[in-house]
Design a protein around this motif. Sequence first.
Motif, PDB file in Angstrom:
ATOM      1  N   VAL A  17       7.089  -2.604   7.706  1.00  0.00           N
ATOM      2  CA  VAL A  17       7.113  -1.208   7.308  1.00  0.00           C
ATOM      3  C   VAL A  17       8.482  -0.397   7.668  1.00  0.00           C
ATOM      4  N   SER A  18       9.306  -1.086   8.497  1.00  0.00           N
ATOM      5  CA  SER A  18      10.534  -0.503   8.893  1.00  0.00           C
ATOM      6  C   SER A  18      11.592  -0.686   7.525  1.00  0.00           C
ATOM      7  N   ASN A  19      11.398  -1.970   6.815  1.00  0.00           N
ATOM      8  CA  ASN A  19      12.310  -2.403   5.888  1.00  0.00           C
ATOM      9  C   ASN A  19      11.971  -1.218   4.623  1.00  0.00           C
ATOM     10  N   VAL A  20      10.635  -0.963   4.423  1.00  0.00           N
ATOM     11  CA  VAL A  20      10.185  -0.015   3.485  1.00  0.00           C
ATOM     12  C   VAL A  20      11.016   1.227   3.669  1.00  0.00           C
ATOM     13  N   LEU A  21      10.870   1.835   5.045  1.00  0.00           N
ATOM     14  CA  LEU A  21      11.705   3.123   5.341  1.00  0.00           C
ATOM     15  C   LEU A  21      13.056   3.023   5.271  1.00  0.00           C
ATOM     16  N   LEU A  22      13.471   2.020   5.646  1.00  0.00           N
ATOM     17  CA  LEU A  22      15.119   1.937   5.612  1.00  0.00           C
ATOM     18  C   LEU A  22      15.343   1.996   4.231  1.00  0.00           C
ATOM     19  N   VAL A  23      15.038   1.213   3.293  1.00  0.00           N
ATOM     20  CA  VAL A  23      15.247   1.325   1.895  1.00  0.00           C
ATOM     21  C   VAL A  23      15.266   2.713   1.211  1.00  0.00           C
ATOM     22  N   ARG A  24      14.077   3.386   1.856  1.00  0.00           N
ATOM     23  CA  ARG A  24      13.900   4.638   0.999  1.00  0.00           C
ATOM     24  C   ARG A  24      14.786   5.642   1.695  1.00  0.00           C
ATOM     25  N   ARG A  25      15.224   5.498   2.989  1.00  0.00           N
ATOM     26  CA  ARG A  25      16.390   6.415   3.480  1.00  0.00           C
ATOM     27  C   ARG A  25      17.663   6.188   2.964  1.00  0.00           C
ATOM     28  N   TYR A 101       4.466   0.879  -3.688  1.00  0.00           N
ATOM     29  CA  TYR A 101       5.273  -0.324  -3.611  1.00  0.00           C
ATOM     30  C   TYR A 101       4.443  -1.275  -2.980  1.00  0.00           C
ATOM     31  N   GLN A 102       3.978  -1.092  -1.662  1.00  0.00           N
ATOM     32  CA  GLN A 102       3.406  -2.264  -0.885  1.00  0.00           C
ATOM     33  C   GLN A 102       2.151  -2.552  -1.475  1.00  0.00           C
ATOM     34  N   ILE A 103       1.303  -1.828  -2.181  1.00  0.00           N
ATOM     35  CA  ILE A 103       0.196  -2.282  -2.605  1.00  0.00           C
ATOM     36  C   ILE A 103       0.468  -3.031  -4.080  1.00  0.00           C
ATOM     37  N   THR A 104       1.260  -2.382  -4.873  1.00  0.00           N
ATOM     38  CA  THR A 104       1.592  -3.136  -5.931  1.00  0.00           C
ATOM     39  C   THR A 104       2.260  -4.368  -5.939  1.00  0.00           C
ATOM     40  N   TYR A 105       3.219  -4.696  -5.039  1.00  0.00           N
ATOM     41  CA  TYR A 105       3.804  -5.800  -4.654  1.00  0.00           C
ATOM     42  C   TYR A 105       2.893  -6.823  -4.105  1.00  0.00           C
ATOM     43  N   GLN A 106       1.651  -6.724  -3.775  1.00  0.00           N
ATOM     44  CA  GLN A 106       0.523  -7.742  -3.469  1.00  0.00           C
ATOM     45  C   GLN A 106       0.308  -8.368  -4.883  1.00  0.00           C
ATOM     46  N   LEU A 107       0.557  -7.882  -5.751  1.00  0.00           N
ATOM     47  CA  LEU A 107       0.215  -8.517  -7.282  1.00  0.00           C
ATOM     48  C   LEU A 107       1.068 -10.080  -7.191  1.00  0.00           C
ATOM     49  N   LYS A 108       1.844 -10.228  -6.424  1.00  0.00           N
ATOM     50  CA  LYS A 108       2.627 -11.498  -6.229  1.00  0.00           C
ATOM     51  C   LYS A 108       1.695 -12.603  -5.782  1.00  0.00           C
ATOM     52  N   ILE A 109       0.430 -12.220  -5.082  1.00  0.00           N
ATOM     53  CA  ILE A 109      -0.500 -13.250  -5.054  1.00  0.00           C
ATOM     54  C   ILE A 109      -1.056 -13.713  -6.378  1.00  0.00           C
ATOM     55  N   LEU A 110      -1.146 -12.839  -7.260  1.00  0.00           N
ATOM     56  CA  LEU A 110      -1.858 -13.321  -8.506  1.00  0.00           C
ATOM     57  C   LEU A 110      -0.678 -14.049  -9.332  1.00  0.00           C
ATOM     58  N   THR A 111       0.543 -13.841  -9.371  1.00  0.00           N
ATOM     59  CA  THR A 111       1.359 -14.546 -10.000  1.00  0.00           C
ATOM     60  C   THR A 111       1.771 -15.990  -9.271  1.00  0.00           C
ATOM     61  N   SER A 263      -1.720  -7.104   5.636  1.00  0.00           N
ATOM     62  CA  SER A 263      -2.760  -5.925   5.338  1.00  0.00           C
ATOM     63  C   SER A 263      -2.501  -4.677   6.191  1.00  0.00           C
ATOM     64  N   VAL A 264      -2.221  -4.956   7.798  1.00  0.00           N
ATOM     65  CA  VAL A 264      -1.758  -3.777   8.532  1.00  0.00           C
ATOM     66  C   VAL A 264      -0.673  -3.159   8.256  1.00  0.00           C
ATOM     67  N   SER A 265       0.344  -3.783   7.544  1.00  0.00           N
ATOM     68  CA  SER A 265       1.524  -3.212   6.975  1.00  0.00           C
ATOM     69  C   SER A 265       1.426  -2.357   6.054  1.00  0.00           C
ATOM     70  N   ILE A 266       0.386  -2.655   5.200  1.00  0.00           N
ATOM     71  CA  ILE A 266      -0.064  -2.016   3.669  1.00  0.00           C
ATOM     72  C   ILE A 266      -0.518  -0.534   4.526  1.00  0.00           C
ATOM     73  N   ILE A 267      -1.417  -0.727   5.140  1.00  0.00           N
ATOM     74  CA  ILE A 267      -2.087   0.478   5.825  1.00  0.00           C
ATOM     75  C   ILE A 267      -1.114   1.200   6.246  1.00  0.00           C
ATOM     76  N   LEU A 268      -0.089   0.922   7.225  1.00  0.00           N
ATOM     77  CA  LEU A 268       0.786   2.048   8.020  1.00  0.00           C
ATOM     78  C   LEU A 268       1.594   2.399   6.763  1.00  0.00           C
ATOM     79  N   SER A 269       2.125   1.501   5.825  1.00  0.00           N
ATOM     80  CA  SER A 269       3.012   2.133   4.854  1.00  0.00           C
ATOM     81  C   SER A 269       2.354   3.144   4.014  1.00  0.00           C
ATOM     82  N   SER A 270       0.922   3.032   3.751  1.00  0.00           N
ATOM     83  CA  SER A 270       0.340   3.982   2.838  1.00  0.00           C
ATOM     84  C   SER A 270       0.250   5.414   4.148  1.00  0.00           C
ATOM     85  N   LEU A 271      -0.119   5.221   5.146  1.00  0.00           N
ATOM     86  CA  LEU A 271      -0.282   6.499   6.007  1.00  0.00           C
ATOM     87  C   LEU A 271       1.249   7.112   6.191  1.00  0.00           C
TER      88      LEU A 271
END
Length: 310
Positions: A17-25, A101-111, A263-271
């Motif tokens: 979660v913090s990595n997502v926020l840091l890159v956005r900042r 970003y977090q949710i779409t990146y889960q498509l890596k499971i498919l690939t 999954s928890v990180s996805i929820i927190l990133s969404s919030l």
Amino acid sequence: MVSMKYVCLVVLVIQTVSNVLLVRRARHLNVSLPVVVLCQEFLKLLTCILIVLYNEGLDQLRRHVIKDWLTTLKVGVPAFLYVIQNQLLFVSLANLDPATYQITYQLKILTTAVFSIVLLHKSISKAQWLSLVILTVGVILVQWRGNNTTTSDNTSESSMTGLVCILAACVTSGFAGVFFEMMLKNTGGQSVWIRNTQLALCSCVVATVNLLITERTFIATKGLFHDFQPVVYAVILSQAYGGLLIGLVVKYADNILKVFATSVSIILSSLVGIFYFAELSFTLNFGVGLVLVLTSTVLYSAYPAKKKAE
């Protein structure tokens, strides 16, 4: 006493979660992305070398990394893809809100599943196939903004850029991860840290070449570390040790618990995306898509294919 596996899982959630926020900042800073990528790969290399020296000694490092140069070159394939992937992730994060970003990146499971079938001849259970379908539908719903959403042309173009980059990152992540796993299984004798050292060394070479080709003008006019602020150094630390942290999670916990942490990180990133960034509003499509992605992520790890009896 708190179990080490739960400590690793909590740290993984915080790091994600913090990595997502840091890159956005840091997205508005005029820094060179190839320089950032090179710094994080160099930090990985230094860390891996120190771990190998501590656990296995200098002789093992020379034998497997330097003398066995042909195998080290083979590791250059996923190394090249990881460098490209890191830059794609930076661009996608700069153009997408954290939750999308977090949710779409889960498509890596498919690939990853597709490349596992092709390269490693793995079997996928019916439940896993179902989870991949659910995942795809969930990501489509998250991306579907509907006709009522008013966005400017610049915002739409920016979102499309981020979407293309994140999809390309999913492909490179899946192939690179499976290829690296194939090397770990087909060439015995070397520890994971030796392989990570080879990977980081090749990544540094690729990142340096990419830097010299694409950023010569930028470096000549503005310098190597132009506009490097504390948040950029924080991004480098987070990116560098994020991959190593996943290795610790797999070692002390297991993949299923890692999925729950994801999954928890996805929820927190969404919030965070909803309440901290004004660019995302919670819609029905987004809510249903979020639930579907979380469901598919857990389902994929909870019901693996049964191994065939030998």
